[in-house]
Design an enzyme around this catalytic site. Structure first.
Site, PDB file in Angstrom:
ATOM      1  N   HIS A  72      95.861  18.141  49.886  1.00  0.00           N
ATOM      2  CA  HIS A  72      95.949  18.960  51.270  1.00  0.00           C
ATOM      3  C   HIS A  72      95.360  17.805  52.036  1.00  0.00           C
ATOM      4  O   HIS A  72      95.341  16.656  52.012  1.00  0.00           O
ATOM      5  CB  HIS A  72      94.864  20.096  50.879  1.00  0.00           C
ATOM      6  N   HIS A  82      92.657  15.088  51.406  1.00  0.00           N
ATOM      7  CA  HIS A  82      93.019  14.061  50.822  1.00  0.00           C
ATOM      8  C   HIS A  82      93.960  13.285  51.963  1.00  0.00           C
ATOM      9  O   HIS A  82      93.811  12.145  51.912  1.00  0.00           O
ATOM     10  CB  HIS A  82      94.026  14.537  49.811  1.00  0.00           C
ATOM     11  N   CYS A  87      77.245  19.602  36.610  1.00  0.00           N
ATOM     12  CA  CYS A  87      78.171  20.315  37.576  1.00  0.00           C
ATOM     13  C   CYS A  87      79.482  19.744  37.208  1.00  0.00           C
ATOM     14  O   CYS A  87      79.794  18.426  37.483  1.00  0.00           O
ATOM     15  CB  CYS A  87      77.733  19.986  39.215  1.00  0.00           C
ATOM     16  N   CYS A 114      81.516  18.328  40.286  1.00  0.00           N
ATOM     17  CA  CYS A 114      81.096  16.963  40.541  1.00  0.00           C
ATOM     18  C   CYS A 114      81.344  16.098  39.717  1.00  0.00           C
ATOM     19  O   CYS A 114      81.186  14.843  39.765  1.00  0.00           O
ATOM     20  CB  CYS A 114      79.789  17.060  41.497  1.00  0.00           C
ATOM     21  N   CYS A 133      74.467  23.638  42.881  1.00  0.00           N
ATOM     22  CA  CYS A 133      75.072  22.473  43.185  1.00  0.00           C
ATOM     23  C   CYS A 133      75.364  22.295  44.911  1.00  0.00           C
ATOM     24  O   CYS A 133      75.684  23.449  45.191  1.00  0.00           O
ATOM     25  CB  CYS A 133      76.423  22.403  42.596  1.00  0.00           C
ATOM     26  N   HIS A 154      79.256  22.351  45.520  1.00  0.00           N
ATOM     27  CA  HIS A 154      80.289  23.491  44.954  1.00  0.00           C
ATOM     28  C   HIS A 154      79.427  24.748  45.139  1.00  0.00           C
ATOM     29  O   HIS A 154      80.294  25.859  44.944  1.00  0.00           O
ATOM     30  CB  HIS A 154      80.852  22.977  43.606  1.00  0.00           C
ATOM     31  N   LYS A 162      84.930  26.530  54.760  1.00  0.00           N
ATOM     32  CA  LYS A 162      85.084  25.583  53.747  1.00  0.00           C
ATOM     33  C   LYS A 162      86.674  25.718  53.482  1.00  0.00           C
ATOM     34  O   LYS A 162      86.832  26.811  53.136  1.00  0.00           O
ATOM     35  CB  LYS A 162      84.466  25.262  52.569  1.00  0.00           C
ATOM     36  N   LYS A 221      91.012  27.650  47.934  1.00  0.00           N
ATOM     37  CA  LYS A 221      92.211  28.542  47.985  1.00  0.00           C
ATOM     38  C   LYS A 221      91.994  29.979  47.968  1.00  0.00           C
ATOM     39  O   LYS A 221      92.855  30.768  48.360  1.00  0.00           O
ATOM     40  CB  LYS A 221      92.626  28.267  46.254  1.00  0.00           C
TER      41      LYS A 221
HETATM   42  N1  MSP Z   1      88.154  11.614  41.865  1.00  0.00           N
HETATM   43  C1  MSP Z   1      86.873  11.805  42.731  1.00  0.00           C
HETATM   44  C2  MSP Z   1      86.746  10.385  43.503  1.00  0.00           C
HETATM   45  C3  MSP Z   1      86.855   8.991  42.571  1.00  0.00           C
HETATM   46  S1  MSP Z   1      87.076   7.676  43.489  1.00  0.00           S
HETATM   47  C4  MSP Z   1      86.403   6.383  42.376  1.00  0.00           C
HETATM   48  C5  MSP Z   1      87.095  12.743  43.751  1.00  0.00           C
HETATM   49  N2  MSP Z   1      88.313  13.094  44.021  1.00  0.00           N
HETATM   50  S2  MSP Z   1      88.566  14.559  45.020  1.00  0.00           S
HETATM   51  O1  MSP Z   1      89.774  14.816  45.015  1.00  0.00           O
HETATM   52  O2  MSP Z   1      87.492  15.388  44.925  1.00  0.00           O
HETATM   53  O3  MSP Z   1      88.768  13.605  46.420  1.00  0.00           O
HETATM   54  C6  MSP Z   1      87.481  13.762  47.352  1.00  0.00           C
HETATM   55  C7  MSP Z   1      87.715  13.093  48.587  1.00  0.00           C
HETATM   56  O4  MSP Z   1      88.766  13.840  49.328  1.00  0.00           O
HETATM   57  C8  MSP Z   1      86.710  12.959  49.940  1.00  0.00           C
HETATM   58  O5  MSP Z   1      85.581  12.071  49.446  1.00  0.00           O
HETATM   59  C9  MSP Z   1      87.618  12.595  50.926  1.00  0.00           C
HETATM   60  O6  MSP Z   1      87.930  11.170  50.835  1.00  0.00           O
HETATM   61  C10 MSP Z   1      88.759  13.679  50.531  1.00  0.00           C
HETATM   62  N3  MSP Z   1      88.373  15.090  51.224  1.00  0.00           N
HETATM   63  C11 MSP Z   1      88.642  15.910  50.584  1.00  0.00           C
HETATM   64  N4  MSP Z   1      88.582  17.041  51.330  1.00  0.00           N
HETATM   65  C12 MSP Z   1      88.053  16.880  52.494  1.00  0.00           C
HETATM   66  C13 MSP Z   1      87.596  17.257  53.618  1.00  0.00           C
HETATM   67  N5  MSP Z   1      87.356  18.571  53.814  1.00  0.00           N
HETATM   68  N6  MSP Z   1      87.203  16.569  54.805  1.00  0.00           N
HETATM   69  C14 MSP Z   1      87.211  15.315  54.635  1.00  0.00           C
HETATM   70  N7  MSP Z   1      87.639  14.537  53.540  1.00  0.00           N
HETATM   71  C15 MSP Z   1      88.017  15.254  52.566  1.00  0.00           C
HETATM   72  O7  MSP Z   1      86.021  12.948  44.477  1.00  0.00           O
END
Ligand code: MSP
Length: 515
Positions: free
Chosen positions: A17, A20, A125, A128, A142, A145, A297, A300
């Site tokens: 999304h 990412h 959690c 996380c 948490c 979450h 936030k 889905k």
């Molecule tokens: N798998 C772990 C990361 C392991 S790295 C060794 C993880 N994955 S995640 O899919 O949850 O990705 C989190 C990351 O996605 C955040 O740190 C950020 O880079 C990005 N983001 C996801 N949602 C976001 C927002 N709403 N705003 C900004 N960044 C976002 O954690």
């Protein structure tokens, strides 16, 4: 000089999304910018595929974990292709080389006496994938979450994180330390330092009840804790331990990029693991803000998730890249909405950039048969544009303030558009063709300079417009040369006599409202 940049590897329980995309586009822009500045760049991204969360998501969808991870990691790859992401490797934690390298690192920590067995009971959690001490919960939930962690009790292998508090504190706070870790931004760095001062607790590095993971090499009944597996990707992605040459070339990482949700793992657990294993620590850990959609936030259940495809459908690939990373300040938390994205598109791209190009080209079409007019090169406007960009754009880029870099670009564009208003070239067509030639020539050179700076943000469009404005040579090669010597070619980028192209409507205005 080398530059190694990483994004987090994303969990495959969720499809790609805008969250990412935000981190990945930013990393891509940095990778491209550094390449244009002569760096030998390695850019790593990928997917995090093990652990309880993925196993549970697969079960819920009636799939095997392997099926789910194969499908979703392919979707991430697709999304990055769509967004023109120029990664050097897409690592999956289920890749064979990553599995053996993770076993190698946990084995080293074990051999060094930094791993011990202990029975443990604490609140976990799954969202996380971490334990929480009671004091870190908010109303028993948490903090990320807002769910209730579950009590887990197991005999696990623990990592002696507690013995690294002082060393980490020193490395983070002392810029003269030979293994200094820079944490950006300042407030987040202070939070980490504050926590380090309180001392660290040992952390469980294995799971007895989770099968979907990498087996612990010295006890095959347990699997490696998913975060240990995940963090290790940053070294396995560049060949650790087998490809020593590649690894030595790029490690330590110049920037680990992520949002604040996972800063703790990157600035404390990861450096401690590396210290324990005798591997240098990363140079910089950069946590950008977390954004909400219309104040809420992204989720889905609220139905407000924005996908890369939707962004591209509405704005096109290059504008989607530009807008995603420049809409909110890069660092603090912020809010995103379709209307705000659309407004920025109309102001920055349709008005400021689009108008400049169409004005310059239309004048040349009407008066000079779509050719760069034949004049003595006038580079004054281009030099003025260069000054703004050198002073404000380049330092902002190097400091990873992408929104500031975009602001500098817009300021430079505004100045050029102002100059056009001042010159009123449409009147000159009847009175002073010589001056008109000179004006058009200078608008084109200033535009070319903008394009060179826009290239990392909008690679395909900048290249396309480069041909439209009659600029000679390949835009990337010209940009590299320009960034190396900061000199505008004597005859300009678009030399007299060069053929221009009719631009058509590059940035059609978009109505507000809806997706
Ligand atoms: N798998 C772990 C990361 C392991 S790295 C060794 C993880 N994955 S995640 O899919 O949850 O990705 C989190 C990351 O996605 C955040 O740190 C950020 O880079 C990005 N983001 C996801 N949602 C976001 C927002 N709403 N705003 C900004 N960044 C976002 O954690």
């Amino acid at each position: 000089m080398k530059f190694y940049i990483t994004t987090p590897i994303y969990y495959v329980n969720d499809i790609p999304h805008i969250g990412h995309s935000y981190t990945t586009i930013a990393a891509d822009i940095m990778a491209r910018w550094k390449k244009l500045n002569g760096f030998d760049v390695f850019f790593l991204t990928g997917t995090d595929e093990h652990g309880a969360k993925i196993a549970a998501a697969a079960k819920e969808k009636g799939k095997t974990p392997q099926e789910l991870v194969d499908e979703t990691s392919a979707q991430f790859k697709e999304a990055w292709k769509l967004l023109n992401i120029s990664y050097d490797r897409f690592i999956r934690t289920t890749d064979a080389d990553h599995i053996s390298a993770t076993q190698n690192i946990i084995d080293i920590l074990f051999q060094k006496g930094l791993i011990f067995k202990k029975t443990y009971e604490a609140l976990y959690c799954v969202g996380c994938e971490r334990f929480y001490p009671e004091k870190d919960l908010i109303d028993g939930l948490c903090p990320f979450h807002k769910t209730k962690p579950v009590l887990q009790s197991e005999e696990n292998y623990f990592f002696k994180l507690s013995s690294f508090s002082d060393a980490l504190h020193d490395m983070i706070t002392n810029p003269a330390h030979k293994e200094h870790i820079e944490i950006q931004p300042e407030e987040r760095r202070n939070e980490i330092i504050g926590k380090l001062k309180l001392g660290l607790e040992d952390v469980s590095f294995s799971r007895a009840a989770i099968d979907w993971g990498i087996p612990v090499p010295f006890d095959k009944k347990q699997t490696v804790y998913v975060w240990v597996d995940a963090l290790t990707n940053y070294i396995t992605g560049i060949g650790y331990p087998k490809d020593e040459q590649l690894f030595k070339k790029y490690w330590p990482a110049d920037v680990h990029l992520m949002a604040k949700d996972i800063l703790w793992f990157h600035s404390v657990i990861w450096p401690a693991m590396l210290l324990g294993a005798g591997i240098p620590v990363p140079k910089k850990v950069y946590s950008h803000g977390f954004f909400t959609i219309n104040g809420e936030k992204m989720s889905k259940s609220l139905g407000n998730v924005i996908s890369p495809q939707e962004l591209v459908d509405k704005f096109g690939v290059d504008a989607a890249r530009y807008l995603t990373v420049t809409l909110i300040a890069f660092g603090p938390d912020g809010d995103i909405s379709w209307d705000a994205l659309t407004n920025k598109y109309n102001v920055d791209l349709a008005n400021n950039l689009g108008n400049l190009i169409s004005r310059a080209l239309k004048l040349a079409e009407k008066n000079f048969d779509l050719k760069v007019p034949n004049v003595k090169p006038d580079l004054e406007l281009a030099e003025k544009t260069a000054k703004i960009l050198n002073e404000d754009f380049a330092p902002a880029m190097d400091g990873l303030y992408l929104h500031k870099a975009a602001e500098a670009l817009q300021r430079a564009l505004t100045e050029i558009n102002r100059r056009i208003e001042f010159d009123a070239p449409w009147k000159l067509a009847k009175t002073d063709l010589q001056k008109l030639s000179s004006c058009i020539f200078s608008y084109l050179q200033a535009t070319d300079l903008i394009l060179i700076h826009l290239l990392a943000f909008m690679p395909a469009l900048a290249e396309k417009i480069w041909t439209i404005t009659g600029a000679s040579g390949n835009i990337s090669e010209t940009a590299k040369k320009y960034f190396a010597d900061k000199t505008i070619p004597q005859n300009g980028f678009s030399p007299s006599g060069a053929q221009l192209q009719s631009p058509g409507v590059l940035f059609p205005r978009i109505q507000n409202g809806g997706k």
